[in-house]
Design an enzyme around this catalytic site. Sequence first.
Site, short mmCIF file in Angstrom:
data_model
loop_
_atom_site.label_atom_id
_atom_site.label_comp_id
_atom_site.label_asym_id
_atom_site.label_seq_id
_atom_site.Cartn_x
_atom_site.Cartn_y
_atom_site.Cartn_z
N GLU A 69 0.83 -1.21 0.00
CA GLU A 69 0.00 0.00 0.00
C GLU A 69 0.86 1.26 0.00
O GLU A 69 0.58 2.20 -0.75
CB GLU A 69 -0.91 0.05 1.24
CG GLU A 69 -1.82 -1.12 1.40
CD GLU A 69 -1.25 -2.22 2.28
OE1 GLU A 69 -2.03 -2.80 3.06
OE2 GLU A 69 -0.05 -2.53 2.19
N CYS A 76 -2.67 -2.81 7.46
CA CYS A 76 -2.29 -2.73 8.87
C CYS A 76 -2.49 -1.29 9.36
O CYS A 76 -2.87 -0.41 8.59
CB CYS A 76 -0.83 -3.15 9.03
SG CYS A 76 0.36 -1.97 8.31
N CYS A 96 -0.36 1.30 7.40
CA CYS A 96 -0.89 1.58 6.06
C CYS A 96 -2.23 2.30 6.15
O CYS A 96 -2.49 3.21 5.35
CB CYS A 96 -1.01 0.28 5.27
SG CYS A 96 0.62 -0.42 4.87
#
Length: 162
Positions: free
Chosen positions: A66, A94, A97
Amino acid sequence: MAEPDATTATALDLEMMRRAIELAKEAESLDEAPIGALVYETESGRVLGEGFNRREIDNDPTAHAEVLALRSAGETLGDWRLNDCTLVVTLEPCTMCAGAIVNARVGRLVFGATDPKAGGVVSLYKLCEDARLNHRLPVIAGVLEEECGDLLRAFFRSKRRS
């Protein structure tokens, strides 16, 4: 915001997720966790940036798919604000990100498999819809979820055998 639902994904979202899966397979061929991501202009469908996990290759803990796709899209646009863009990623982002997604002002997020151990969007946290943050965005979860999850499960199963 309403609970994320893969049935609201557009045909373009599905096409872009298939490309993200190709990127994930590229990561896997390099012995990286098979996670792929891309950013596209929501209206036109023009791809602005792509990425796949490169943490091992680059020895960089921030080299998530990402983050790399967001960086590439910002460079392409000449602007860090990605308001009119959609980020597509094979695994739920996560917290790092998800924070980058919020800070980049991404317009929409589409992801495949959920991540019950580290997910910052629907599993552990809901950073993309947290009213305390300066930006919120719609999330569509579970797009091609089985295919995305199968890639990851097979990769980590093979790692445990080694």
